[in-house]
Design an enzyme around this catalytic site. Sequence first.
Site, PDB file in Angstrom:
ATOM      1  N   GLU A   1       0.806  -1.218   0.000  1.00 32.50           N
ATOM      2  CA  GLU A   1       0.000   0.000   0.000  1.00 32.50           C
ATOM      3  C   GLU A   1       0.842   1.273   0.000  1.00 32.50           C
ATOM      4  O   GLU A   1       0.504   2.261  -0.642  1.00 32.50           O
ATOM      5  CB  GLU A   1      -0.937   0.028   1.217  1.00 32.50           C
ATOM      6  CG  GLU A   1      -2.161  -0.868   1.096  1.00 32.50           C
ATOM      7  CD  GLU A   1      -1.864  -2.300   1.480  1.00 32.50           C
ATOM      8  OE1 GLU A   1      -0.738  -2.574   1.930  1.00 32.50           O
ATOM      9  OE2 GLU A   1      -2.760  -3.147   1.319  1.00 32.50           O
TER      10      GLU A   1
ATOM     11  N   HIS B   1      -9.320  -4.858  10.374  1.00 35.68           N
ATOM     12  CA  HIS B   1      -9.990  -4.613   9.090  1.00 35.68           C
ATOM     13  C   HIS B   1     -11.323  -3.894   9.288  1.00 35.68           C
ATOM     14  O   HIS B   1     -12.148  -3.894   8.390  1.00 35.68           O
ATOM     15  CB  HIS B   1     -10.283  -5.922   8.362  1.00 35.68           C
ATOM     16  CG  HIS B   1      -9.090  -6.577   7.756  1.00 35.68           C
ATOM     17  ND1 HIS B   1      -8.019  -7.016   8.496  1.00 35.68           N
ATOM     18  CD2 HIS B   1      -8.784  -6.877   6.464  1.00 35.68           C
ATOM     19  CE1 HIS B   1      -7.115  -7.579   7.696  1.00 35.68           C
ATOM     20  NE2 HIS B   1      -7.562  -7.497   6.453  1.00 35.68           N
TER      21      HIS B   1
END
Lengths: 730, 413
Positions: free
Chosen positions: A455, A525
């Site tokens: 990322e 998450h």
Amino acid sequence: MPTFTDLTPSSFWREIGATREDWAALAPALGGTMLVEMHLIRAFEEKVLELAGQGLVHGPAHSAIGQEGGAVGSALALRRSDQVNGSHRAHHQFLAKALSYLKPDGIAPAAEFDGNIRDLSKRTLAEILGLAQGFCKGRGGSMHLRWAQAGNLGTNAIVGGGVPMAAGAAWAHKRAGTGDVVYTYFGDGATNIGSVLETMNLAAAWKLPICFFIENNRYAVSTHVEEATADPRLSSRGLAFGIPAFKVDGMDTLAVYLACEEANRIMRAGEGPTIIEADVYRYFHQNGPLPGSAFGYRSKEEEATWRKRDPLEAMAQELRERQVLSERTVEELRDRCVALMNEVAAELIETVDGKRRIIPALWPEESFRDFGLRGDLSEFDGVRFAEQETFKGSLDPEAKFIDTVADVMTRRMEKDERIVVLGEDVHRLKGGTNGATRGLSQAFPDRVLGTPISENAFTGLAGGMAADGRFRPVIEFMYPDFMWVAADQVFNQVGKARHMFGGDSDMPLVLRTKVAMGTGYGSQHSMDPAGIFATAPGWRIVAPSTPFDYVGLMNSALLCRDPVLVLEHVDLYASKGAAPVDDLDYFIPLGKAKVVRSGARVTILTYLAMVEKTRLVVEDLGIDAEIIDLRSLDRAGLDWATIEASVKKTGNVLIVEQGAAGTSYGGWLADELQRCLFDWLDQPVRRVHGAEASPSISKVLEAAACARPQDIEAALRCVMADQGLPLAAA
Amino acid sequence: MPFEVLLPSLSAGMEDAVIARWLKAAGQEVAKGEVLAEVETDKATMELEAEVAGRIGALKVAGGGRANVNDVIAVLLLDGEDDSMLAGETPKQQPRKVAEPAPAPMIAPTPTPELAKPTPAGPRHSASPLARRIAAERGINLSRIAGSGPKGRIVRIDVERAAQAASTPIVVPQPAAVSAIPAGIGDYEAVPLSPMRRTIARRLVDAKTTVPHFYLNADCDVDALLALRAEINEGRDKGEQISVNDFVLKAVAVALRKVPEANAVWTDEAILRLRAVDIAVAVATDGGLITPVLRDADQKSLGTISSEVKALAIRAREGKLKPDEYQGGGFSVSNLGMYGVKSFTAIINPPQSCILAVGVAERRPVGRGDEIVLANVMSCTLSVDHRSVDGAVGAKWLAAFKAAIEHPLMLLV
């Protein structure tokens, strides 16, 4: 006994040196230009250290004295349209690239310096001093030097932080087919950080024309390279990623130049990135005018040994030996460089009562402090805004939210070839993990890029693309929590770039991510990132709660010249609502909330999936509540007019969000409300948010950790009771 | 952190109460749900239960003392806490003797009676910013308002109600006049005003001064009723006998069903026609008058009405009525017949629109055909709020009542 088979790397790793023949072949004009640029840089750096010693440089002054050979040798191998960026120690690279941009035909050692060189010196020094006439209007200082026109993309104070951004510029060159290349300069210390290694992998996978130029000056502040890594020959990293790598003596300017010509040939041929490791030495400490030996981490003898190989001296000696230059010309060159720096410094500094100080009129105005945190949204002039209630086109009342997400992106990519979608698995699985990018990779195979799981690198790469301006990246975080993985790029780079570099450089980037509370993905998450993004003023945030709003807000996000976070929610993906049948081209303003339900007793501020949940509770309880879907969540985008009018009407505020307490969004909003509307409040601003703990995977614990309808009901009962209007018990 | 026991609001509009008796003393352990104290409100005596388990750290209000709703009346030390925690708490509990800020010039000119007497050094009033701003705009003194927000915080609705009351042109008795002792009254015993007495006084002054009453009289022939009653009660235990008043209540219910316009509540916005026939029954108690409510009287038999009213009256006299037993109702009945009162007029019980005053059933000469005979006659007076019920409606209702009470067999079906 097992068998052993030696494997060979897929790329080469070699040391390159300049031979006597190479030196003999060095064109006198190029050699002369190298000498002039190195002398200009050294005189400049000496002036910076002198001013730092007098306390006139606010903040660190990282000098590159001793490292000029690497910068000049590489910059002179570049075209004017090639680009560079660098780290906290980058004055030399910035000046070298700017000089070769200003003087593509070189600079003769005996020639007077013209106004361009003088202006460059002055504006660079002014920037380092934090003055309004600097390249970044004094905002950037020593560590954030940007002059885009000359190919200087902006230097960076985060070690390795600028490397992914450089890859973004390289991607743009490759896609545009210009053959241009990008040099990203960093030091031995940065070689061990994730951003650099992730970017090496990504650049190699995508064959980007980027050169990872490692200035190995042996010391990360005071930590020796041999303490920091098992193989201090840092160019060895290329072997891991399949990147051709060169090691070169950075004190030998010609050798560096030759290495760069080799690297450029590879990159311009479309064969992907390269690594050049240049062994150099900074004569002084990390910053300031003292040598490193003064701090005890290295010896005077070591410093003396390196100084004997000084690149300026080596080049001068060679040119003298070839009788290209006389001793006197070199001395006069040195004197003119020193004089030039004295002159430009004198225009910035005055002496009052025997003390030197910055000429007060040269400081930026204090009012400039926040200028350009974001763009002015003038890109929205004349666009067509629409709202569902007044929409003229036909609506499908039962559209699936997730289909609308894919439909509007398809439409935009058809209309705008600049748009590029990046993210993990966005190109597979029939539109990524949720179908949000359905059909895009079939329709636009070269503009839908499935990324490695890195990322930080792909976010920075997108930031570099956005800063470049030729393309409009749309990145996806599969889960919002991954922003922490990419935090440097998201917040330090993308979020701050416009402001830090002076306030007028665009960063048109869209980041999509989905809030996934309720899916059982657990602590790492399940966050709602709105609260964290709201702390970063460079970011705009939109949170569409209906398919219709998604179209308008995504169109606006893609038009905007600032980075925009588009928040989605798994609960909404499966929901159905009204969406346009054939008109996917309207906009919804950034900064416009929507009154979902009008009422008189309490203003409920909410967003995303909590809008509908809140509405159901309100209807069920029969409360006279006004529900406002904020839609734009960032500070600049908060629709204060709508909120203020509502609070003045109701006197009571409830902020409803789903996520955990610590990262929650409503805190700053409550603070704003109580300060701005104190005299209109009948009770403290009340909030609904999730638990202190992040949601767990266990279904029961997850449900308990996220704000639920019963939490909204309980809060509403309190809000009503505390204004003297208790509801009947359930 | 010690747990603060607040005086809860036990009924709508309750502002304060007397802590009649503490059942626990400082230092005693208390289980959750255990009764801490008996609290006497203006209407009833209630038991206050502990919300959490703990040990009594301090009683903030002495037995017999008065407290406002949401005042801290006691502090419970929780598990692991000792008196040192209490020391930290104590200063917070002290009423803060903060001088009321001098009224700003912008609000001072408003010539209201409230502002004419600024409190020079009263307690600080907890009020929401919005309530303060509205109070300042309308010239309302917060010290005269009871708060309905948390811990007695004055919120917007309290100020708005106060503003509404202030704008009604009525003569409010000045506290100074009330407290002044009339000259020449000689020796006397001062009976302290109970919460109930204060409420009765306030409500009746309010009713008599703001409600435009008119009165309708009717003499009802109750021979048939008395005969029927005697028949019904024959053989019934004394405790279960049907009273004349039970017949009156049933007849009122029948009349309200026939003329529902009289079953009304007046508000500033609308006249509320009540769907249920709920009749408030005046009960005299030692503390004063209270009106428990007989719900759905039209749907109940005489026997049911009789037993329910008896039970309500007992609880009323014991001070054990719950708020939902004395709140509401659209119509009241006050019967002084048992005291031999021939006839009287009653004050309406706002926001109801009518009250029926019932006198004694006594033998009087009445005309029956061409003869004058003795018959049992009961005089009834209906007091009516002219704002919500007009004369003709009142008359129609009284006729319906008279018809019902004079034909008591109708009341049995």
